[in-house]
Design a protein around this motif. Sequence first.
Motif, PDB file in Angstrom:
ATOM      1  N   ILE B 277      -1.602 -18.787  66.342  1.00 19.76           N
ATOM      2  CA  ILE B 277      -1.649 -19.871  65.360  1.00 19.76           C
ATOM      3  C   ILE B 277      -0.528 -19.692  64.347  1.00 19.76           C
ATOM      4  CG2 ILE B 277      -3.006 -20.968  63.530  1.00 19.76           C
ATOM      5  CD1 ILE B 277      -5.545 -20.086  65.069  1.00 19.76           C
ATOM      6  N   VAL B 278       0.269 -20.749  64.176  1.00 19.58           N
ATOM      7  CA  VAL B 278       1.287 -20.786  63.133  1.00 19.58           C
ATOM      8  C   VAL B 278       0.850 -21.834  62.119  1.00 19.58           C
ATOM      9  CG1 VAL B 278       3.679 -21.402  62.615  1.00 19.58           C
ATOM     10  CG2 VAL B 278       3.152 -20.097  64.683  1.00 19.58           C
ATOM     11  N   GLU B 284       0.109 -21.383  49.881  1.00 21.72           N
ATOM     12  CA  GLU B 284      -0.159 -20.184  50.688  1.00 21.72           C
ATOM     13  C   GLU B 284      -1.628 -19.767  50.635  1.00 21.72           C
ATOM     14  OE1 GLU B 284       1.193 -16.190  49.268  1.00 21.72           O
ATOM     15  OE2 GLU B 284       2.418 -17.406  47.924  1.00 21.72           O
ATOM     16  N   MET B 289      -3.912 -20.763  56.304  1.00 21.42           N
ATOM     17  CA  MET B 289      -2.825 -19.789  56.143  1.00 21.42           C
ATOM     18  C   MET B 289      -3.367 -18.358  56.243  1.00 21.42           C
ATOM     19  SD  MET B 289       0.039 -21.510  55.625  1.00 21.42           S
ATOM     20  CE  MET B 289       1.259 -20.867  54.455  1.00 21.42           C
ATOM     21  N   LYS B 290      -4.663 -18.201  55.916  1.00 20.17           N
ATOM     22  CA  LYS B 290      -5.264 -16.860  55.931  1.00 20.17           C
ATOM     23  C   LYS B 290      -5.629 -16.399  57.344  1.00 20.17           C
ATOM     24  CE  LYS B 290      -5.454 -16.797  51.386  1.00 20.17           C
ATOM     25  NZ  LYS B 290      -4.381 -16.087  50.683  1.00 20.17           N
ATOM     26  N   ALA B 292      -4.023 -17.736  60.147  1.00 19.26           N
ATOM     27  CA  ALA B 292      -2.881 -17.922  61.047  1.00 19.26           C
ATOM     28  C   ALA B 292      -2.239 -16.575  61.351  1.00 19.26           C
ATOM     29  CB  ALA B 292      -1.863 -18.859  60.407  1.00 19.26           C
ATOM     30  N   ASP B 293      -1.735 -16.423  62.587  1.00 16.37           N
ATOM     31  CA  ASP B 293      -1.003 -15.196  62.924  1.00 16.37           C
ATOM     32  C   ASP B 293       0.294 -15.143  62.121  1.00 16.37           C
ATOM     33  OD1 ASP B 293      -2.609 -14.147  65.315  1.00 16.37           O
ATOM     34  OD2 ASP B 293      -2.336 -16.267  65.768  1.00 16.37           O
ATOM     35  N   TYR B 294       0.924 -16.313  61.995  1.00 17.92           N
ATOM     36  CA  TYR B 294       2.169 -16.404  61.232  1.00 17.92           C
ATOM     37  C   TYR B 294       2.062 -17.578  60.272  1.00 17.92           C
ATOM     38  CZ  TYR B 294       3.575 -13.616  65.278  1.00 17.92           C
ATOM     39  OH  TYR B 294       3.632 -12.669  66.262  1.00 17.92           O
ATOM     40  N   ALA B 295       2.251 -17.293  59.000  1.00 20.00           N
ATOM     41  CA  ALA B 295       2.137 -18.341  57.982  1.00 20.00           C
ATOM     42  C   ALA B 295       3.500 -18.544  57.324  1.00 20.00           C
ATOM     43  CB  ALA B 295       1.086 -17.937  56.957  1.00 20.00           C
ATOM     44  N   LEU B 296       3.951 -19.796  57.285  1.00 15.31           N
ATOM     45  CA  LEU B 296       5.212 -20.118  56.626  1.00 15.31           C
ATOM     46  C   LEU B 296       4.922 -20.945  55.390  1.00 15.31           C
ATOM     47  CD1 LEU B 296       6.185 -19.542  59.621  1.00 15.31           C
ATOM     48  CD2 LEU B 296       8.158 -20.935  59.034  1.00 15.31           C
ATOM     49  N   VAL B 297       5.326 -20.418  54.223  1.00 18.06           N
ATOM     50  CA  VAL B 297       5.137 -21.166  52.988  1.00 18.06           C
ATOM     51  C   VAL B 297       6.389 -22.006  52.791  1.00 18.06           C
ATOM     52  CG1 VAL B 297       4.684 -21.016  50.523  1.00 18.06           C
ATOM     53  CG2 VAL B 297       3.821 -19.232  52.058  1.00 18.06           C
ATOM     54  N   GLY B 298       6.205 -23.319  52.686  1.00 26.07           N
ATOM     55  CA  GLY B 298       7.374 -24.163  52.466  1.00 26.07           C
ATOM     56  C   GLY B 298       7.122 -25.596  52.852  1.00 26.07           C
ATOM     57  N   GLN B 302      11.217 -29.737  56.164  1.00 21.40           N
ATOM     58  CA  GLN B 302      12.419 -28.931  56.440  1.00 21.40           C
ATOM     59  C   GLN B 302      12.164 -28.011  57.628  1.00 21.40           C
ATOM     60  OE1 GLN B 302      13.596 -26.706  52.986  1.00 21.40           O
ATOM     61  NE2 GLN B 302      13.936 -28.528  51.745  1.00 21.40           N
ATOM     62  N   ILE B 303      10.959 -27.445  57.660  1.00 17.88           N
ATOM     63  CA  ILE B 303      10.683 -26.386  58.635  1.00 17.88           C
ATOM     64  C   ILE B 303      10.533 -26.933  60.064  1.00 17.88           C
ATOM     65  CG2 ILE B 303       8.936 -24.674  59.323  1.00 17.88           C
ATOM     66  CD1 ILE B 303       8.556 -24.130  56.281  1.00 17.88           C
ATOM     67  N   LEU B 307      12.576 -25.782  63.269  1.00 16.86           N
ATOM     68  CA  LEU B 307      11.880 -25.085  64.348  1.00 16.86           C
ATOM     69  C   LEU B 307      12.207 -25.725  65.697  1.00 16.86           C
ATOM     70  CD1 LEU B 307       9.822 -22.872  65.101  1.00 16.86           C
ATOM     71  CD2 LEU B 307       7.988 -24.499  64.631  1.00 16.86           C
TER      72      LEU B 307
END
Lengths: 261, 318
Positions: B277-278, B284, B289-290, B292-298, B302-303, B307
């Motif tokens: 999970i991303v 955050e 977000m807690k 997720a395996d990978y959390a991106l703040v932003g 843009q992301i 990606l």
Amino acid sequence: MKIAVIVKEVPDTEAVISLKDGKPDLSGVKWIVNPYDEYAVEEAVRTAENKPGTSTVAVMVGNANSRTNLIDVLALGIDEAVLIADPALEGSSPLAIAKALAAAVKPLGADVILAGRQGVDYDWGITGIALAQLLDIAHVGIVSKLELGEGSFRAESEGDEGKLVTEGALPAVFTTDKGINEPRYKNLKGIMAAKKKTITEHSLSSLGLSAGDFGVAAAGVELVGAAEPPKRQGGRIIEGDTAEAKVANLVKLLREEAKVL
Amino acid sequence: MTKILIVGEFSNGKLKGSAAELLAAARAIDPAAEIHGALLGAGSGAAAQGFAAYGVATVHALDGSLPSYSSDGFAAALAPALAGYDYVLLQQSFFGRDLGARLAAATGAAWLSDVTAVEAGPVFVKPLYAGKVISRMRFSAAGLKIVTVRPKVFMPASADASASVSVNSLAESQGYKSKVTSVEAKAEGQIDLKEADIIISGGRGVGGPEGFAPLRDFAGAVGAALGASRAAVDSGWIGHSHQVGQTGKTVNPKLYIACGISGAIQHLAGMQTSGVIVAINNNENAPLMKIADYALVGDLFQIVPELQKQILALRAQG
């Protein structure tokens, strides 16, 4: 035209379901009308509004506490209700529930029977369909659009290969999907009107059914245990000064660590 | 000996891969079971040969000038052939659930839907409350049992056997109470949420219907399915067929990318078995977000395009 709507109660979708002795513990849970059944109720009320002379009846398998939710269904515009409540029903299989419903629905002479596509508790997804088979009439599952003619229907549903159009003869059962309509909220006028509407109560014996065919012992399926889903170990924040840098770090991890790219 | 009937599905004349998953589930119930196949619809007789590669030698087929589907008609044709079987397995698809439920009522069979694993016993694992609880169940009576199996959870049986398939032709039932009169194929390139390896999903954070545009672009370019939270669907930003979670679809892709989704309990229930999970979110502290395996703040706007660009670049390198 006569329309029967099958409704049931489920734990609130907001609820956290805790476990006790290896079984779901529903003692503190708030019970609501199954969300998919709300679409069935709305479809019945709308049809009655558009076809003069249409009467509507809600049928629920519940318990002594179910009247509150049933009155809410009446407040939305359903004309009357039937409540099947019997301690012997506790723990029944969905097929047994369908048998009880069939016994209550058959004498109503409904042209159209609406039910939610599944209960959001055990997600069995069989009750409405089984009811059609037991009544020896047609059904269409997971209906997103319904057109009723004189003794005939045209229904759309989301199939595996695309949108399906099913046509057939009434009477028939339709199980409703989210999106078929936008359910209304109850208003004061409806709430006042509901107080004067009839709720007919049935037990298994008053429907001519035998208690031995119901309950856990006759269900054919038993719960061995229950657990919470595995907890995810997460919350790793991906660093980077820019969106580009963060994404570069993410892609590297997805490829080398998670191996999903 | 345990006798199991697996009801396959076919399209364009070919047996679908789901049969291999049903076969795996059948062997998990009893490795020594005698397994037969069934296939229903116009052209099923020829498609039944697809069972040969799985070593299934007996296949019941309903072939002829049939409608593409009739729940009552197909059930009436198959029900008489079920005598003597212990289990009937179908996929938890529209077709499998619809036909299976009708068959269960027609035969009085015990019903267990949406099974995700089979343990010794056999004990069947079935998520309840859209996955908030994982139950273990067993059948407690003799007689026919009908089970639907969730797609993509059983490792498909390999197609390395051979058998000479003998087709038992089922008699068409007389008169249909209902039938499918048209099938409108999905839009080109649109990937089903339940079948997808990658899902990109949007929530309240996308801000409106137009906010789904970069996600839709991503899905089209990368070969992902497009998902949504209940908040986005209820706001009318995207159709209900995209909703993930309770009152939507339960999914288990290899990669789930959640964009601007806070992570209400109903949503988490429907996607928490995803492989990876991303989460992409401005906040955050959002629940998703807690976990997720990978959390991106932003900023997801843009992301997500970035990606998409970097994944395509990676693929171009091979």
